[in-house]
Design an enzyme around this catalytic site. Structure first.
Site, short mmCIF file in Angstrom:
data_model
loop_
_atom_site.label_atom_id
_atom_site.label_comp_id
_atom_site.label_asym_id
_atom_site.label_seq_id
_atom_site.Cartn_x
_atom_site.Cartn_y
_atom_site.Cartn_z
N MET A 162 44.82 48.34 36.52
CA MET A 162 45.30 47.01 37.83
C MET A 162 45.36 45.90 37.81
O MET A 162 45.54 45.03 38.26
CB MET A 162 43.44 47.14 38.11
CG MET A 162 42.40 48.12 39.07
SD MET A 162 41.33 47.82 39.35
CE MET A 162 40.00 47.24 38.06
N GLN B 202 41.94 47.10 48.61
CA GLN B 202 42.09 45.65 49.06
C GLN B 202 42.13 45.64 50.24
O GLN B 202 42.21 44.79 50.61
CB GLN B 202 42.85 44.91 47.71
CG GLN B 202 42.61 45.16 46.66
CD GLN B 202 43.11 44.95 44.97
OE1 GLN B 202 44.47 44.93 45.52
NE2 GLN B 202 42.79 44.25 44.09
N THR C 69 41.66 42.33 35.34
CA THR C 69 42.87 41.90 35.72
C THR C 69 42.05 40.78 37.27
O THR C 69 40.82 40.74 37.18
CB THR C 69 42.68 42.66 37.74
OG1 THR C 69 42.98 42.06 38.91
CG2 THR C 69 41.40 43.56 38.22
N ASN C 70 42.70 39.34 37.76
CA ASN C 70 42.27 38.42 37.54
C ASN C 70 41.87 39.06 39.75
O ASN C 70 40.78 38.20 39.45
CB ASN C 70 43.40 37.31 38.20
CG ASN C 70 43.53 36.99 36.59
OD1 ASN C 70 43.03 35.44 36.44
ND2 ASN C 70 44.96 37.13 36.08
N THR C 71 42.69 39.28 39.61
CA THR C 71 42.04 39.41 41.50
C THR C 71 40.45 40.10 41.79
O THR C 71 40.40 39.44 42.39
CB THR C 71 43.10 40.31 42.45
OG1 THR C 71 44.77 39.83 42.02
CG2 THR C 71 42.15 40.34 43.31
N CYS D 201 47.19 36.62 37.26
CA CYS D 201 47.47 37.56 37.42
C CYS D 201 48.03 37.97 36.81
O CYS D 201 49.00 37.71 35.67
CB CYS D 201 49.04 38.26 38.66
SG CYS D 201 48.65 39.50 38.92
N THR D 202 47.17 39.53 36.30
CA THR D 202 47.89 39.61 34.79
C THR D 202 49.29 40.50 34.67
O THR D 202 49.11 40.31 33.35
CB THR D 202 46.45 40.71 34.15
OG1 THR D 202 46.70 41.68 35.24
CG2 THR D 202 45.44 39.99 33.98
N GLU D 203 49.86 40.76 35.62
CA GLU D 203 50.99 41.05 35.46
C GLU D 203 52.24 39.31 35.24
O GLU D 203 53.40 40.01 34.82
CB GLU D 203 51.61 42.08 37.03
CG GLU D 203 50.55 43.18 36.54
CD GLU D 203 49.24 43.38 37.36
OE1 GLU D 203 48.89 44.18 36.85
OE2 GLU D 203 49.00 43.04 37.35
#
Length: 229
Positions: free
Chosen positions: A10, A52, A83-85, A196-198
């Site tokens: 994710m 989401q 994932t942060n979200t 956000c991990t991206e």
């Protein structure tokens, strides 16, 4: 060594960095050809993102909880939601799985406070920026959270989902993120969280006018501490 379960996919663009960072650190600590004992559940992010957008958080919570239970059954002694979200659902995952959940906000807050900062700019998806689940946990740790201007958040979110999650790294997007960081600095931010991990794929410390705290790197380091404990 202890075994970590990764709830990933994710997106997989950031999950691969978790896998690399954790294994590199374990090898550095243990030497030779040592690597980390890991199990992973990797979701189809297209399905997750659709839920989401539709606001189907109960269904998402069930999916993550099932993944957590499955990873514990496969030997995981602790879990990372990569994932942060999706830490919006951290409590639900933590409640149903016997494996300990290592929450992504905790190593972030510890690192920011240890560096002497109290006012933290927050970059993430629109869910992370607009909803209280992330900012409240940071505030409970003693940090004042500064968010991007409302008119910038949609574009920050679009870049994450349409570009970074698809592996696209664009100079125009980097410039926009850096402009937003500069605006938060002007409003009092002393450091910025890449929550956000991206985003770590796009914004490097050398790009930012503020000290950068990368949640992917910090979360992975917390996992390594657990593995080697």
């Amino acid at each position: 060594m202890k075994t970590i379960g990764l709830i990933g996919g994710m997106s997989w663009e950031s999950s691969v960095h978790y896998y690399r960072l954790i294994n590199q650190s374990v090898r550095a600590a243990r030497g030779g050809i040592a690597s980390a004992p890991l199990v992973m559940h990797s979701f189809d992010f297209a399905e997750i993102a659709a839920l989401q957008s539709a606001g189907e958080w109960d269904a998402l919570g069930d999916k993550l909880a099932d993944a957590g239970r499955g990873l514990h059954g496969a030997g995981a002694e602790a879990l990372l939601i990569c994932t942060n979200t999706m830490h919006k659902l951290a409590e639900q995952v933590d409640t149903v799985s016997p494996a300990r959940l290592i929450h992504i906000v905790d190593p972030l807050a510890d690192a920011v406070l240890a560096a002497g900062h109290r006012k933290l700019g927050l970059l993430g998806t629109r869910f992370t920026m607009n909803e209280p689940f992330y900012s409240k946990r940071l505030a409970a740790k003693g940090l004042e959270v500064i968010l991007p201007a409302p008119e910038a958040r949609d574009e920050l979110n679009r870049i994450i989902f349409e570009e970074l999650c698809a592996g696209t790294i664009c100079d125009k997007a980097r410039s926009f993120y850096c402009e937003v960081i500069a605006d938060m600095a002007a409003r009092g931010a002393e450091a910025v969280a890449l929550a956000c991990t991206e985003i770590m794929l796009l914004v490097k410390p050398c790009d930012s006018s503020l000290p950068v705290f990368d949640t992917t790197e910090l979360h992975a380091a917390a996992a390594v501490d657990f593995i080697l404990s």
